[in-house]
Every structure is written in structure tokens, then in C-alpha cells.
Design a protein around this motif. Structure first.
Motif, PDB file in Angstrom:
ATOM      1  N   MET A   1       0.846  -1.193   0.000  1.00 27.88           N
ATOM      2  CA  MET A   1       0.000   0.000   0.000  1.00 27.88           C
ATOM      3  C   MET A   1       0.883   1.246   0.000  1.00 27.88           C
ATOM      4  O   MET A   1       1.819   1.369   0.790  1.00 27.88           O
ATOM      5  N   PRO A   2       0.607   2.190  -0.874  1.00 29.83           N
ATOM      6  CA  PRO A   2       1.376   3.438  -0.840  1.00 29.83           C
ATOM      7  C   PRO A   2       1.071   4.211   0.423  1.00 29.83           C
ATOM      8  O   PRO A   2      -0.040   4.175   0.944  1.00 29.83           O
ATOM      9  N   ARG A   3       2.049   4.909   0.923  1.00 39.11           N
ATOM     10  CA  ARG A   3       1.808   5.679   2.133  1.00 39.11           C
ATOM     11  C   ARG A   3       2.654   6.936   2.123  1.00 39.11           C
ATOM     12  O   ARG A   3       3.713   6.981   1.514  1.00 39.11           O
TER      13      ARG A   3
ATOM     14  N   GLU B 178      -3.732  17.342  -2.559  1.00 34.75           N
ATOM     15  CA  GLU B 178      -4.302  16.620  -3.696  1.00 34.75           C
ATOM     16  C   GLU B 178      -3.202  15.972  -4.535  1.00 34.75           C
ATOM     17  O   GLU B 178      -3.319  14.813  -4.953  1.00 34.75           O
TER      18      GLU B 178
ATOM     19  N   GLY C  56      -1.724  12.930  -2.704  1.00 39.56           N
ATOM     20  CA  GLY C  56      -2.552  11.743  -2.840  1.00 39.56           C
ATOM     21  C   GLY C  56      -2.414  11.095  -4.207  1.00 39.56           C
ATOM     22  O   GLY C  56      -2.346   9.866  -4.334  1.00 39.56           O
ATOM     23  N   PHE C  57      -2.350  11.924  -5.243  1.00 40.36           N
ATOM     24  CA  PHE C  57      -2.213  11.417  -6.609  1.00 40.36           C
ATOM     25  C   PHE C  57      -0.913  10.618  -6.769  1.00 40.36           C
ATOM     26  O   PHE C  57      -0.911   9.513  -7.343  1.00 40.36           O
TER      27      PHE C  57
ATOM     28  N   ALA D 125       1.079   9.352  -4.291  1.00 36.04           N
ATOM     29  CA  ALA D 125       1.145   8.216  -3.370  1.00 36.04           C
ATOM     30  C   ALA D 125       0.398   7.017  -3.933  1.00 36.04           C
ATOM     31  O   ALA D 125       0.823   5.866  -3.776  1.00 36.04           O
ATOM     32  N   GLU D 126      -0.716   7.263  -4.612  1.00 33.07           N
ATOM     33  CA  GLU D 126      -1.473   6.169  -5.229  1.00 33.07           C
ATOM     34  C   GLU D 126      -0.684   5.492  -6.335  1.00 33.07           C
ATOM     35  O   GLU D 126      -0.974   4.349  -6.694  1.00 33.07           O
ATOM     36  N   ARG D 127       0.316   6.187  -6.874  1.00 38.68           N
ATOM     37  CA  ARG D 127       1.162   5.617  -7.927  1.00 38.68           C
ATOM     38  C   ARG D 127       2.470   5.078  -7.366  1.00 38.68           C
ATOM     39  O   ARG D 127       3.427   4.871  -8.089  1.00 38.68           O
ATOM     40  N   ASP D 128       2.480   4.850  -6.056  1.00 40.72           N
ATOM     41  CA  ASP D 128       3.556   4.130  -5.372  1.00 40.72           C
ATOM     42  C   ASP D 128       4.861   4.903  -5.290  1.00 40.72           C
ATOM     43  O   ASP D 128       5.934   4.308  -5.187  1.00 40.72           O
ATOM     44  N   TYR D 129       4.806   6.245  -5.340  1.00 39.19           N
ATOM     45  CA  TYR D 129       5.991   7.037  -5.024  1.00 39.19           C
ATOM     46  C   TYR D 129       6.027   7.280  -3.517  1.00 39.19           C
ATOM     47  O   TYR D 129       4.981   7.315  -2.850  1.00 39.19           O
TER      48      TYR D 129
END
Length: 314
Positions: free
Chosen positions: A1-3, A289, A292-293, A295-299
Motif C-alpha cells: 500500500m502506498p503511504r 491533492e 494523494g495522486f 502516493a497512489e502511484r507508489d511514489y
């Protein structure tokens, strides 16, 4: 999970103590001695080891190696890189015996030797206008030949020799990661997303800066003036406008395009700054915003709202 990661790791040395019997037979980590010719890439390799979370030390006298290994063992430091070059040549006779002591403290050790052809080394010194440490005011090539002679014994001791003649900085970094990384070889980009207020100054360490002062300002809404973009109502206010949504669409599209190329180029950290007037409302909202964008892409994302606690002028 990205965090979103906001932790800071620190290294503290504990009390020095002798290793127990188990430390003499079970390896707890890796100890790499990096040496080689001046101009062959030792400084770059040292930075690579730092990026791989090795504890790095430059040019420690070899006689201190056993005490240093003991200290690292007591402090549970599992990955160590030590850089040695011709500047410690008067201590070379002590090196072999010192290295033989390292396994006593639970480390597998390896010597990595870097070299390159004479013509490439001459070109590198000429391009950087650095003085060769062995030239003594003479020709660079004479210094290179003397250093080769002096370091031949270390080259013979090395378990790994890397010729950097035809390697770019990126290729050398990839080679070090391939050989010495203890985690996944997939490169993760650390991204700091910073909100700031222009009236408090532009951040000097930002790679990309976006000005969001064109968006409607919650400061002029009485109920929102003393809140921040962390507040849900303030966030909704900023996001409700068509220009905000258009900007986010274009921003996300651009960052989605750019990020893989930054990774491919070998960048390990990127700072993106978003600024509004005071750094409390619009920039905070947009930074959240964007965080979140990504983090959802695993950076690996770290949010820094630099000016959110600063007082407004009376």
C-alpha cells in the motif's frame, strides 16, 4: 500500500562493548572497503552506498578499523562502506591485518577496487581541473602511473574490480545497486511536496514550483480566514471552482508524464513546491491533492506545509 512517509531516521551510537561469541561466527551485515585510482569514481560510489543506507566513512586510518567495526557492531549498524585512497598510503601495511579482524565483529567484508584507463583518467582530471594527489606539481599522467604502482597491492587483494572507463555515472550507479543493494532493485523516487507562502519567500531547494495564487482565495471568506487547507470546508471551497479542477487535471497529467522519466534518469529525490500568498489555504489544498495522486502511484511521498503555522500580519 502506498503511504505518505513523514518519519526521519536517525543513527545513534550506543555503548561500545565486545561482541559475544555468536558475533564471531554469524555475520550480521556487510562491510565494503572502497578503494581505487583517483578519478575512477570513488566519490560517486560513496554517494551510491549512502543512498543504499550504508554507513559511510572516508579515509579512516586502517589501524582504527577493528575499533570502528566493534563500534558499528555495538550500535547494530548492518551495512558499512569505508572509502580508502592514496591519502592513507603510509598506513597500507596495517590494512591487511585490520581487515582480518572485521569478521570477529559479525561482518562479511569485501574490498571493491575502481580503476579506469590512463587516457580516461587524464581527461577527467583535465575536465574538472583537479590536481592529481600523486602528481606533486608534475604531469597528471605521471601521478596516475605512480598511483597505479602504489595501489597494485590493494588491487590484488580486492574481491571485486570495476573498470569505469566506459561507464557513465548512471551506469556505475546501476552497477553498485545491482551488486550491493539488499532490497528490491526497483528504484523508488522520494517526493517532497511543499506548500509555501510567497510572502515568506520561495523555497530554495525546490525542483519544480507552481504558483496557485490565481485560484479564488479562502482568506477573503470570514469563516475560513483563520483555518487552513487541512480543513474540509476550506478544501471544498478551493476545489469547487472549474479553474481548480482544470488546473489539477493538467497538473496530474504533467506529473504522470514526468515522473517515470525522472526515475529513468536516476533521480532519487524530487521536491515540488506549490505557493499561494500566505501558504495556508490554496497551496495546502493543492499540495494535499497532488500528494494523494502520487502516493497512489507508489511514489514515496512526504508532505511539508512549510508556512501553515506562521501568523498573519496584524
Amino acid at each position: 500500500m502506498p503511504r505518505v512517509n513523514q518519519e526521519v531516521n536517525t543513527l545513534c551510537f550506543g555503548r561500545l562493548s565486545s561482541p559475544g561469541p555468536e558475533a564471531r561466527t554469524v555475520a550480521i551485515g556487510k562491510f565494503v572497503v572502497v578503494t581505487g585510482l583517483s578519478g575512477a569514481g570513488k566519490s560517486l560510489v560513496a554517494r551510491c552506498f549512502e543512498d543504499l543506507n550504508y554507513f559511510c566513512v572516508d579515509n579512516m586510518p586502517p589501524g582504527l578499523l577493528p575499533k570502528f567495526a566493534q563500534l558499528c557492531h555495538a550500535s547494530e549498524v548492518s551495512q558499512v562502506a569505508l572509502v580508502l585512497d592514496a591519502r592513507v598510503r603510509r598506513f597500507f601495511n596495517e590494512l591487511k591485518g585490520a581487515l582480518e579482524e572485521i569478521p570477529r565483529f559479525g561482518y562479511d567484508y569485501e574490498m571493491l577496487f575502481l580503476e579506469a584507463s590512463d587516457d580516461v583518467l587524464v581527461r577527467r582530471f583535465s575536465e574538472t581541473r583537479r590536481k592529481h594527489p600523486m602528481a606533486d606539481g608534475g604531469r597528471i599522467v605521471d601521478g596516475i602511473l605512480e598511483e597505479r604502482r602504489l595501489l597494485q597491492g590493494l588491487r590484488d587483494m580486492a574481491q571485486t574490480v570495476i573498470d569505469t572507463t566506459s561507464l557513465s555515472a548512471r551506469q556505475l550507479r546501476d552497477e553498485i545497486e545491482r551488486r550491493y543493494s539488499t532490497t528490491s532493485t526497483e528504484r523508488k523516487l522520494d517526493v517532497t511536496i511543499m506548500s509555501f507562502g510567497y510572502k515568506h519567500g520561495v523555497p530554495l531547494d525546490a525542483d519544480l514550483i507552481f504558483d496557485v495564487r490565481f485560484l479564488p482565495n479562502p482568506f477573503y471568506v470570514a469563516d475560513f480566514r483563520h483555518r487552513t487547507g487541512q480543513n474540509g470546508e476550506v478544501r471544498d471551497f478551493v476545489l469547487q471552482f472549474p479553474e481548480t479542477q482544470t488546473f489539477l487535471t493538467k497538473l496530474f497529467d504533467m506529473m504522470g508524464f514526468l515522473m517515470p522519466y525522472y526515475v529513468r534518469e536516476g533521480k532519487t529525490h524530487l521536491t515540488i513546491a506549490l505557493g499561494c500568498t500566505g501558504g495556508k489555504h490554496r497551496s495546502v489544498t493543492i499540495a494535499n491533492e497532488l500528494g494523494g495522486f502520487l502516493a497512489e502511484r507508489d511514489y514515496n511521498v512526504c508532505l511539508d506545509h512549510r508556512d501553515i503555522q506562521k501568523k498573519d500580519p496584524s
